[in-house]
Design a protein around this motif. Structure first.
Motif, PDB file in Angstrom:
ATOM      1  N   LEU A 270      51.233  38.435  38.064  1.00 16.52           N
ATOM      2  CA  LEU A 270      50.593  39.665  38.547  1.00 16.52           C
ATOM      3  C   LEU A 270      49.089  39.639  38.319  1.00 16.52           C
ATOM      4  O   LEU A 270      48.307  40.071  39.180  1.00 16.52           O
ATOM      5  N   LYS A 271      48.675  39.106  37.174  1.00 16.03           N
ATOM      6  CA  LYS A 271      47.240  39.058  36.860  1.00 16.03           C
ATOM      7  C   LYS A 271      46.488  38.252  37.914  1.00 16.03           C
ATOM      8  O   LYS A 271      45.419  38.664  38.389  1.00 16.03           O
ATOM      9  N   GLN A 272      47.056  37.098  38.282  1.00 14.26           N
ATOM     10  CA  GLN A 272      46.401  36.259  39.291  1.00 14.26           C
ATOM     11  C   GLN A 272      46.401  36.949  40.656  1.00 14.26           C
ATOM     12  O   GLN A 272      45.432  36.834  41.413  1.00 14.26           O
ATOM     13  N   ALA A 273      47.496  37.673  40.955  1.00 12.30           N
ATOM     14  CA  ALA A 273      47.572  38.368  42.242  1.00 12.30           C
ATOM     15  C   ALA A 273      46.494  39.442  42.338  1.00 12.30           C
ATOM     16  O   ALA A 273      45.833  39.593  43.375  1.00 12.30           O
ATOM     17  N   LEU A 274      46.310  40.186  41.246  1.00  8.29           N
ATOM     18  CA  LEU A 274      45.270  41.212  41.240  1.00  8.29           C
ATOM     19  C   LEU A 274      43.882  40.590  41.345  1.00  8.29           C
ATOM     20  O   LEU A 274      43.010  41.068  42.093  1.00  8.29           O
ATOM     21  N   LYS A 275      43.683  39.500  40.603  1.00  6.67           N
ATOM     22  CA  LYS A 275      42.380  38.822  40.612  1.00  6.67           C
ATOM     23  C   LYS A 275      42.069  38.250  41.985  1.00  6.67           C
ATOM     24  O   LYS A 275      40.933  38.312  42.455  1.00  6.67           O
ATOM     25  N   LYS A 278      40.569  40.649  44.114  1.00  9.63           N
ATOM     26  CA  LYS A 278      39.368  41.242  43.533  1.00  9.63           C
ATOM     27  C   LYS A 278      39.632  42.608  42.922  1.00  9.63           C
ATOM     28  O   LYS A 278      38.830  43.538  43.057  1.00  9.63           O
ATOM     29  N   ILE A 279      40.833  42.708  42.300  1.00 11.81           N
ATOM     30  CA  ILE A 279      41.174  43.948  41.606  1.00 11.81           C
ATOM     31  C   ILE A 279      41.188  43.634  40.115  1.00 11.81           C
ATOM     32  O   ILE A 279      42.010  42.835  39.652  1.00 11.81           O
ATOM     33  N   LEU A 280      40.290  44.219  39.396  1.00 17.92           N
ATOM     34  CA  LEU A 280      40.188  43.982  37.958  1.00 17.92           C
ATOM     35  C   LEU A 280      40.751  45.172  37.215  1.00 17.92           C
ATOM     36  O   LEU A 280      40.450  46.326  37.544  1.00 17.92           O
ATOM     37  N   ILE A 281      41.594  44.875  36.207  1.00 21.26           N
ATOM     38  CA  ILE A 281      42.215  45.937  35.426  1.00 21.26           C
ATOM     39  C   ILE A 281      41.165  46.854  34.814  1.00 21.26           C
ATOM     40  O   ILE A 281      41.320  48.071  34.749  1.00 21.26           O
TER      41      ILE A 281
END
Length: 285
Positions: A270-275, A278-281
């Motif tokens: 999920l982290k890679q998918a968000l990154k 260009k979606i940063l937590i």
């Protein structure tokens, strides 16, 4: 058929149903959490009432029409089956109690026969045997049908609740959501996921939905096709779907089954998918 002696037997059985019920209740063991446990005083009054009605229903076969008896059997079975399902009583325990009470019931009839030897013929006894055993069997069969109906209904409600709780879209922002899927996904659950995701995506006004499969152990062709349908349906309402967390064994199985995820953006987690999008937590509030 000897109507007079049938009426006498009916009166003998129904005059004081508590006699038979007391004998039955005296056979109970101490079985914790069972409705039939001898120390379950809360249930005893209910058992007495239900068994009293059962005695009159079975005895009624001696004097009433078949239609009347069948209606009474169904009414009794519906009431008691619902009670046993609500008290989570296994059906084998109920069948065991039927067996015990059948013996007590026949002991009572033997007592009547011994008191009226001169009035009772052999054909009367054979007739009662056929009639009452058949009635017991009908009650047991009708009860089992009603029990299954109520039990299946309860399982269906519980399954729907579990499905509802297991498909939560987590909003990360006003337009971004994450759907973490956990456990086995069969065809029925996949259909539910489709309906739920569509509704939630509309409610949250999503433009991006990240479906994380890291908690899913098995995906077959039917489930994969359902996921593809979710993607296509969401695209129609302006939601882009991203898949993450496909485990290595699932990926290997997917290749063997010819399942192609190429048309859906996928990432290892999920982290890679968000990154990748260009979606940063840290940017999400």
């Amino acid at each position: 058929m000897n109507i007079t002696i049938n009426k006498k037997l009916y009166d003998f059985i129904t005059e004081d149903p508590s006699i038979l019920t007391d004998k039955w209740l005296s056979t109970r063991a101490n079985t914790p959490s069972s409705v039939y446990s001898c120390d379950n005083h809360q249930a005893e009054g209910r058992l007495r009432e239900q068994n009293g009605l059962f005695i009159r229903t079975v005895a009624n076969v001696l004097i009433a029409s078949e239609d009347t008896v069948n209606q009474e059997i169904k009414a009794w079975a519906q009431t008691v089956a619902l009670d046993r399902v609500e008290t989570r009583t296994p059906i084998h325990e109920v069948i065991h109690q039927f067996k015990i009470f059948r013996g007590i019931f026949w002991d009572h009839i033997r007592e009547f026969v011994s008191k009226h030897k001169g009035e009772i013929s052999e054909s009367d006894i054979f007739h009662w045997s056929s009639l009452i055993h058949s009635t017991f069997d009908t009650v047991i069969g009708t009860f089992a049908e009603q029990y299954f109906t109520y039990y299946s209904g309860r399982l269906s409600v519980q399954s729907e609740l579990i499905n509802e709780l297991s498909v939560p879209i987590i909003p990360l922002s006003d337009t971004i959501g994450v759907l973490p899927l956990i456990g086995e996904i069969d065809t029925q659950r996949a259909r539910y996921i489709t309906e739920s995701v569509l509704m939630q995506s509309k409610d949250y006004h999503l433009t991006h939905l990240f479906i994380d499969l890291s908690g899913v152990s098995i995906i077959d062709t039917m489930v994969a096709n359902q996921l593809f349908q979710i993607t296509d349906i969401l695209k129609l309402i302006g939601v882009n779907v991203h898949i993450s967390g496909i485990r290595p064994e699932i990926a290997q199985t997917a290749v063997q089954l010819g399942i192609n995820f190429n048309k859906i953006p996928t990432q290892a987690n999920l982290k890679q998918a968000l990154k990748a999008n260009k979606i940063l937590i840290s940017d999400i509030h």
